[in-house]
Design a protein around this motif. Structure first.
Motif: not given
Length: 336
Positions: A170-192
């Motif tokens: 998907p294309v993701m809205r940066r504003a939504f990610l920032d508003a909810h403090r969402l980023r990829y879990r960096e310990e994950m290399r599968l299913g991130e």
């Protein structure tokens, strides 16, 4: 030359040892008029990945190639790209994949989403040079995914080749990610990706899917996406547990996440059992099973399915369906 007034997308490409394929990926992104930035993170490559990416620069000043000295994994690479980019929309492109021409025309035609994904065409590596540049025989047929549908769509089924909807890009809205403090879990290399999208849906994301096809996923025998470590499976089911502990979920959504956690945990237990057997022998593996009785059903079921697979007809109906030009599609390819 791109019309910068219309350019709103940052394309992020995390790449490791992708010198042979990165040029195709970067060129396909730079071709799109809505793309304002292409950020390539060379994640500790030992080949010429960074140079190969720069070799296809179109001179529009949209390409930014950053190299990590040591491999940090796709999640860390994508997070870094998000932090150093500014475009309001974020699109992930794998280093061995490509966009069909005009991908974003239909994805960005409406504004009623926080995440919007389109169909995926699976292209064999041997035939990628003969793939059409554009696929325009699909109706959009938009649908919105809720958390339950998304999670259940990510529980793989034996005999179904790459059928999980977690493969959507998907294309993701940066504003939504920032508003909810969402980023990829960096310990994950599968299913991130799965983990990020579930947390987004738990925070109320509108996840729209259209059936028009703009993403080309290249199928290779040695693809990293086709292999993973036992430890990666453990981190996947632990991510589900973190979602259950930290997100506000409806009972139906929580039940779906528990189903996925059980599914991932079962795959981990079977792989862990086989690892012990390979390293320390059958006796050690049996002792592990006897001291971890909750793991026995997954181990026994997995072994039974593996041993009897050759006696069964090819399982299930592939979600990735055959379509025009011999391509396979993740979503039904009918234009009706």
């Amino acid at each position: 030359m791109v019309e910068m007034a219309k350019a709103s997308v940052c394309v992020i490409i995390a790449a490791k040892n992708a010198a042979d394929t990165i040029g195709m990926a970067v060129a396909s992104a730079l071709r799109e008029k809505q793309v304002a930035e292409v950020v390539v993170i060379d994640d500790g490559s030992a080949d010429g990945t960074a140079s190969a990416a720069r070799a296809v620069d179109d001179g529009s000043s949209r390409l930014n190639v950053v190299s990590f000295e040591k491999n940090r994994g796709p999640s860390a690479a994508r997070n870094h790209a998000i932090e150093i980019s500014t475009a309001p929309l974020i699109s992930i492109l794998d280093a061995d994949d490509f966009f069909f021409e005009g991908r974003f025309d239909r994805m960005l035609a409406n504004d009623d989403w926080d995440f919007v994904a389109d169909n995926i065409a699976f292209v064999e590596a041997e035939t990628v040079t003969r793939a059409p540049q554009q696929l325009d025989h699909f109706l959009d047929r938009p649908v919105f995914l809720d958390l339950v549908a998304f999670v259940d769509g990510n529980i793989s089924k034996r005999g179904v080749r790459r059928g999980e909807i977690g493969f959507l890009k998907p294309v993701m809205r940066r504003a939504f990610l920032d508003a909810h403090r969402l980023r990829y879990r960096e310990e994950m290399r599968l299913g991130e990706d799965y983990d990020l999208y579930v947390r987004a849906l738990a925070n109320g994301a509108r996840y729209k899917v259209i059936h028009s096809c703009g993403y080309g996923a290249v199928v290779r025998g040695n693809s990293l996406s086709g292999s993973h470590r036992t430890e990666d499976l453990r981190k996947l089911y632990e991510a589900d547990r973190a979602i259950l502990a930290n997100c506000s979920l409806t009972p139906q959504a929580a039940a779906a996440v528990r189903r996925h956690e059980s599914h991932a945990r079962g795959k981990y237990e079977l792989r862990h059992f086989l690892d012990i057997k390979k390293k320390s022998g059958a006796g050690a593996a049996l002792r592990y099973a006897l001291t971890h009785p909750f793991a026995v059903p997954a181990i026994a079921g997995g072994i039974f399915m593996d041993k009897t697979e050759r006696f069964r007809s090819p399982g299930g109906v592939e979600i990735a369906t055959q379509g025009a030009g011999g391509l396979r599609y993740l979503l039904p390819s009918s234009a009706e």
